[in-house]
Write an enzyme that holds these catalytic residues in place. Structure first.
Site, PDB file in Angstrom:
ATOM      1  N   SER A 167       5.250  -6.562 -84.216  1.00 16.51           N
ATOM      2  CA  SER A 167       3.901  -6.520 -84.805  1.00 16.51           C
ATOM      3  C   SER A 167       3.644  -5.337 -85.728  1.00 16.51           C
ATOM      4  CB  SER A 167       2.851  -6.514 -83.697  1.00 16.51           C
ATOM      5  OG  SER A 167       2.704  -7.814 -83.201  1.00 16.51           O
ATOM      6  N   LYS A 186       2.803  -6.255 -89.190  1.00 15.52           N
ATOM      7  CA  LYS A 186       1.470  -6.744 -89.580  1.00 15.52           C
ATOM      8  C   LYS A 186       0.757  -5.763 -90.504  1.00 15.52           C
ATOM      9  CE  LYS A 186       1.119  -9.403 -85.283  1.00 15.52           C
ATOM     10  NZ  LYS A 186       0.602  -9.411 -83.905  1.00 15.52           N
ATOM     11  N   TYR A 193       6.339 -15.701 -90.275  1.00  9.73           N
ATOM     12  CA  TYR A 193       5.879 -14.761 -89.244  1.00  9.73           C
ATOM     13  C   TYR A 193       7.062 -14.260 -88.403  1.00  9.73           C
ATOM     14  CZ  TYR A 193       3.506 -13.050 -85.058  1.00  9.73           C
ATOM     15  OH  TYR A 193       3.091 -12.273 -84.002  1.00  9.73           O
ATOM     16  N   TYR A 252      -3.986  -3.407 -79.893  1.00  7.98           N
ATOM     17  CA  TYR A 252      -4.592  -4.492 -79.113  1.00  7.98           C
ATOM     18  C   TYR A 252      -5.709  -3.990 -78.222  1.00  7.98           C
ATOM     19  CZ  TYR A 252      -0.210  -6.342 -80.748  1.00  7.98           C
ATOM     20  OH  TYR A 252       0.837  -6.688 -81.521  1.00  7.98           O
ATOM     21  N   VAL A 292       6.067  -5.329 -79.887  1.00  8.11           N
ATOM     22  CA  VAL A 292       6.663  -5.536 -78.568  1.00  8.11           C
ATOM     23  C   VAL A 292       8.166  -5.233 -78.533  1.00  8.11           C
ATOM     24  CG1 VAL A 292       4.903  -7.169 -77.761  1.00  8.11           C
ATOM     25  CG2 VAL A 292       6.973  -8.039 -78.877  1.00  8.11           C
TER      26      VAL A 292
HETATM   27  N1  GLU Z   1       6.660 -11.541 -82.369  1.00  5.00           N
HETATM   28  C1  GLU Z   1       5.746 -11.136 -81.342  1.00  5.00           C
HETATM   29  C2  GLU Z   1       4.903 -12.325 -80.919  1.00  5.00           C
HETATM   30  O1  GLU Z   1       4.513 -13.084 -81.755  1.00  5.00           O
HETATM   31  C3  GLU Z   1       4.907 -10.032 -81.869  1.00  5.00           C
HETATM   32  C4  GLU Z   1       3.945  -9.489 -80.846  1.00  5.00           C
HETATM   33  C5  GLU Z   1       3.845  -7.996 -80.878  1.00  5.00           C
HETATM   34  O2  GLU Z   1       4.719  -7.286 -81.330  1.00  5.00           O
HETATM   35  O3  GLU Z   1       2.825  -7.501 -80.387  1.00  5.00           O
HETATM   36  O4  GLU Z   1       4.632 -12.517 -79.777  1.00  5.00           O
END
Ligand code: GLU
Length: 317
Positions: free
Chosen positions: A76, A79, A201, A253, A271
């Site tokens: 993420s 992003k 994505y 988050y 993650v």
């Molecule tokens: N590729 C992970 C997902 O879509 C990214 C989530 C993250 O890094 O918080 O679940």
């Protein structure tokens, strides 16, 4: 170059090499804590015995410790970069399709989407990132090539590439992301086919980079929009400020409040165990440790950032 923090703190007083060594010694005592992102099978078995940290000053000087050159998938953290591309392409029109509020829910939550009619709360939860990916796909030509070029020039590493094994593994187990994408599509807020949005994505999430690459890749957010790695003005100073504000309120988050409380820096986690953070006008940094806390943020990464901000006094508050 003026290396003073706006608060008046002179960064020349800090022995960053010593501070990173101290943090490294402390985190090693806690190896094994947390859990890897086991919902992605390719990440489930990563051992919890590695830690890296790197920081980059505005003049390009790098300080690093531990496994700062060990690549991991950025997940993420990407992003931040796709948001930058989307805002560059469509400007404030993006905010018709994604909101800018903290969610208070987990990164892959579906809950708000129904009563907010397919408009994700922010660009950093998975739902919002899927809409951002859709905007990039529609407006950036060869979106894949554009993202790779962006990451390579921001980080100064021409070898940045996708970890195909992780991308395949995410696609195979990404039931929630598939559900999110179809749900958003049902409200007309995805313009490209769901499969294309998810492919893009998973590419962005599976980019493999190390702490030094990643700290450099967000250097433009510490540099008022200017990236000293590539020598380019990437975004306006105002946009850099806004992206930092979003990272502060939504980048970690439903732990964003705790991050503000304990760290006090705009940050974005992934993650894969990485977290990037920015001291506006001063430096950017990245930490990596693959054991996550219950919110999906790197457990020792968060601890390291907390210690860093306490030892240096570099917090935006
Ligand atoms: N590729 C992970 C997902 O879509 C990214 C989530 C993250 O890094 O918080 O679940």
């Amino acid at each position: 170059m003026d290396l003073r923090f706006p608060s008046g703190c002179d960064i020349a007083q800090h022995d960053f090499a010593d501070i990173l060594e101290t943090i490294h010694a402390e985190v090693q005592l806690r190896f094994g804590e947390g859990r890897p992102a086991d919902y992605i099978s390719a990440l489930a078995t990563v051992p919890l015995d590695g830690f890296g940290m790197a920081l980059v000053l505005r003049d390009g000087q790098v300080f690093e410790v531990g496994q700062s050159r060990r690549p991991f998938t950025i997940q993420s953290i990407s992003k931040v970069h796709t948001l930058t591309l989307a805002l560059d392409a469509v400007g404030d029109d993006l905010w018709e399709r994604v909101d800018r509020e903290p969610s208070g829910d987990s990164f892959n939550s579906l809950i708000q989407l129904e009563y907010e009619k397919g408009i994700p709360r922010n660009p950093f939860m998975n739902a919002g990132a899927l809409v951002v990916a859709d905007v990039v796909l529609s407006n950036c030509g060869d979106a894949r090539g554009r993202l790779l070029e962006f990451m390579r020039s921001r980080s100064g590493n021409a070898d940045v590439a996708c970890d195909e094994e992780v991308a395949r593994s995410e696609a195979a187990t990404g039931h929630r992301n598939l559900a999110l994408a179809h749900f958003i599509k049902s409200y007309g807020n995805l313009h490209n086919p769901v499969e294309d949005v998810l492919d893009f994505y998973y590419l962005q999430c599976s980019l493999s980079m190390d702490c030094v690459d990643l700290a450099r890749s967000v250097q433009y957010l510490a540099g008022n929009g200017h990236c000293s790695v590539s020598g380019r003005d990437v975004v306006s100073g105002e946009l850099a400020t806004r992206i930092n504000a979003l990272m502060m309120t939504a980048g970690t988050y439903d732990a964003a409040g705790d991050f503000a409380f304990y760290v006090g820096l705009p940050a974005k986690s992934g993650v894969g165990g990485g977290i990037v953070a920015v001291v506006p006008h001063v430096l950017s940094l990245c930490v990596w440790y693959p054991g996550l806390d219950d919110k999906g943020n790197s457990l020792l990464g968060r601890y390291a950032l907390h210690r860093f901000s306490r030892m240096t006094g570099l917090s935006v508050f």
